[in-house]
Design an enzyme around this catalytic site. Structure first.
Site, PDB file in Angstrom:
ATOM      1  N   LYS A  53     -38.699 -35.004 -52.100  1.00  0.00           N
ATOM      2  CA  LYS A  53     -38.448 -34.609 -53.149  1.00  0.00           C
ATOM      3  C   LYS A  53     -39.297 -36.162 -53.660  1.00  0.00           C
ATOM      4  O   LYS A  53     -40.169 -36.411 -54.269  1.00  0.00           O
ATOM      5  CB  LYS A  53     -37.200 -34.462 -53.499  1.00  0.00           C
ATOM      6  CG  LYS A  53     -37.259 -32.749 -53.436  1.00  0.00           C
ATOM      7  CD  LYS A  53     -35.454 -32.750 -54.128  1.00  0.00           C
ATOM      8  CE  LYS A  53     -34.929 -31.124 -53.892  1.00  0.00           C
ATOM      9  NZ  LYS A  53     -34.338 -29.846 -53.868  1.00  0.00           N
ATOM     10  N   GLN A  97     -28.114 -31.627 -54.860  1.00  0.00           N
ATOM     11  CA  GLN A  97     -28.725 -31.281 -53.960  1.00  0.00           C
ATOM     12  C   GLN A  97     -27.743 -30.029 -53.243  1.00  0.00           C
ATOM     13  O   GLN A  97     -26.552 -30.477 -53.204  1.00  0.00           O
ATOM     14  CB  GLN A  97     -29.153 -31.606 -52.781  1.00  0.00           C
ATOM     15  CG  GLN A  97     -29.470 -31.805 -51.463  1.00  0.00           C
ATOM     16  CD  GLN A  97     -31.467 -30.863 -52.091  1.00  0.00           C
ATOM     17  OE1 GLN A  97     -32.359 -30.823 -52.577  1.00  0.00           O
ATOM     18  NE2 GLN A  97     -31.480 -29.185 -51.709  1.00  0.00           N
ATOM     19  N   ASP A 120     -33.746 -28.412 -62.443  1.00  0.00           N
ATOM     20  CA  ASP A 120     -32.930 -26.982 -61.365  1.00  0.00           C
ATOM     21  C   ASP A 120     -33.425 -25.715 -62.120  1.00  0.00           C
ATOM     22  O   ASP A 120     -33.159 -24.493 -61.364  1.00  0.00           O
ATOM     23  CB  ASP A 120     -31.971 -27.479 -60.817  1.00  0.00           C
ATOM     24  CG  ASP A 120     -32.139 -27.944 -59.423  1.00  0.00           C
ATOM     25  OD1 ASP A 120     -33.492 -27.641 -58.405  1.00  0.00           O
ATOM     26  OD2 ASP A 120     -30.952 -28.306 -59.343  1.00  0.00           O
TER      27      ASP A 120
HETATM   28  N1  GUN Z   1     -30.834 -26.335 -52.394  1.00  0.00           N
HETATM   29  C1  GUN Z   1     -31.744 -25.326 -51.493  1.00  0.00           C
HETATM   30  N2  GUN Z   1     -32.434 -25.615 -53.056  1.00  0.00           N
HETATM   31  C2  GUN Z   1     -32.308 -25.878 -53.627  1.00  0.00           C
HETATM   32  C3  GUN Z   1     -33.200 -26.586 -55.236  1.00  0.00           C
HETATM   33  O1  GUN Z   1     -34.137 -25.474 -55.224  1.00  0.00           O
HETATM   34  N3  GUN Z   1     -32.636 -27.191 -55.949  1.00  0.00           N
HETATM   35  C4  GUN Z   1     -31.296 -27.420 -55.520  1.00  0.00           C
HETATM   36  N4  GUN Z   1     -30.409 -28.981 -56.117  1.00  0.00           N
HETATM   37  N5  GUN Z   1     -30.752 -27.680 -53.816  1.00  0.00           N
HETATM   38  C5  GUN Z   1     -30.931 -26.698 -53.468  1.00  0.00           C
END
Ligand code: GUN
Length: 281
Positions: A53, A97, A120
Site C-alpha cells: 500500500k 490493517q 476502507d
Molecule cells: N485485511 C485484509 N483485507 C483488508 C482490507 O481490505 N482492509 C483492511 N484494513 N485490512 C484488510
C-alpha cells in the site's frame, strides 16, 4: 479456454489516471492526498499488504504514513491515535490493517474512524450508505471486483451471480453491489448445502472463502465469469480459492492469482483516498 482478466494491467491503467488527478490537485489546489495506515503487531501477510500500500501511494504521489504499534498495545491507545488522525487536516484517509490482535475490539476500532476518512468503507455509516445505494466509499476489494467484471464484454444486468463467502469486507458488499447492477444474487457460505450445484447456476461466480483450490470445474457453468478473491500462501507460493488450470477450460473469463483481484484492491484504496481528499477542495 477462457479469457484471463489481467488485473495487473487494468490496475496499472487506473493508477495512471489517479496519478494525473493527484498531480492536478497539487497544482490547482495545493492539496496532497494523505493516507495513514495503522499496523498493529507482526502478522507477516499484513506487513506485506501494508508495504504494498505504501509503495502504491508513493507511485501515484499520495502522501502515506504508516503507524506501527506493538501487538500488546492497549485498545485505548489505538483509539486515541485514530482520534488524533480524525482531527489531522493532512490525513484524508485512515486505514487500520486487519486482522487485529484478539484483545482489541475490531468493531470499536472501525467505528472510531471518522466516516469521511474511512477509505476502507467499513464504518457502519458507510456500509449503510452502500446498502442505500448512496455509497461514497465502496469497500476496496468489492469495488475492484466490479471493475474487473466491467472489463469483460458482458453486462452484469440480468445475470445470475453467486458469491461464495459472506464477510463484511468482501462477500456481503460485493453481493449488494452486484444487486445494484441488476444481477440476481445468491450468497453461499460454509453452511450452504449443495454448494457446487448452486455455484453451477452462476453466470458470475465470486469466490471469497480463503480455502486454497476449493473450487474445481464441477462448480462452474460453461462460459461463466469467475472471480477468485482468495490468496493464501502455501509452501511459499500464492494460491487462489479456484483451481485455475481446470476451471480456465470451462469458464468464459477468469482472474488469476496473483495478478487478478489483488492489484485492484490497492488501486481502489488509492481511488478512495483521492475521493476523500477531493472533499476538502
Ligand atoms: N485485511 C485484509 N483485507 C483488508 C482490507 O481490505 N482492509 C483492511 N484494513 N485490512 C484488510
Amino acid at each position: 479456454m477462457s479469457k484471463v482478466i489481467d488485473g495487473k494491467a487494468i490496475a496499472n491503467q487506473i493508477r495512471h489516471t489517479i496519478k494525473e488527478e493527484v498531480s492536478a490537485l497539487k497544482t490547482q489546489h495545493s492539496l496532497v492526498p494523505g493516507l495513514c495506515v495503522i499496523l498493529v503487531g507482526d502478522d507477516p501477510a499484513s506487513k506485506i499488504y501494508v508495504r504494498n500500500k505504501e509503495r502504491a501511494c508513493k507511485e501515484v504521489g499520495i502522501n502515506s504514513t504508516v503507524i506501527r504499534m506493538d501487538e500488546q498495545v492497549a485498545e485505548k491507545e489505538l483509539l486515541d491515535t485514530i482520534e488524533r488522525l480524525n482531527q489531522d487536516d493532512n490525513v484524508h484517509g485512515i486505514l487500520v490493517q486487519l486482522p487485529l490482535p484478539r484483545h482489541i475490539n475490531k468493531d470499536a476500532v472501525i467505528n472510531a474512524i471518522h466516516p469521511a476518512k474511512d477509505v476502507d468503507g467499513f464504518h457502519p455509516i458507510n456500509s449503510g450508505m452502500l446498502m442505500a445505494g448512496q455509497a461514497e466509499f465502496e469497500p476496496c476489494t468489492p469495488k475492484g471486483i466490479i471493475r474487473l467484471i466491467e472489463e469483460t464484454d458482458e453486462s452484469i444486468a440480468g445475470k445470475r451471480a453467486v458469491v461464495i463467502g459472506r464477510s463484511n469486507i468482501v462477500g456481503k458488499p460485493v453481493a449488494i453491489m452486484l444487486l445494484q447492477r441488476h444481477a440476481t444474487i445468491t450468497i453461499a457460505h460454509s453452511r450452504t448445502r449443495n454448494l457446487a450445484e448452486i455455484a453451477r447456476t452462476a453466470d458470475i461466480l465470486v469466490v471469497a472463502i480463503g480455502k486454497p483450490q476449493f473450487v474445481d470445474a464441477s462448480f462452474i457453468k460453461e462460459g461463466a465469469i469467475v472471480i477468485d478473491v482468495g490468496i493464501t500462501r502455501v509452501n511459499g507460493s500464492l494460491m487462489g480459492d479456484v483451481k485455475f488450470e481446470e476451471v480456465e477450460k470451462k469458464a468464459g473469463y477468469i482472474t488469476p492469482v496473483p495478478g487478478g483481484v489483488g492489484p485492484m484492491t490497492i488501486t481502489m484504496l488509492l481511488e478512495n483516498t483521492l475521493i476523500a481528499a477531493k472533499r476538502n477542495i
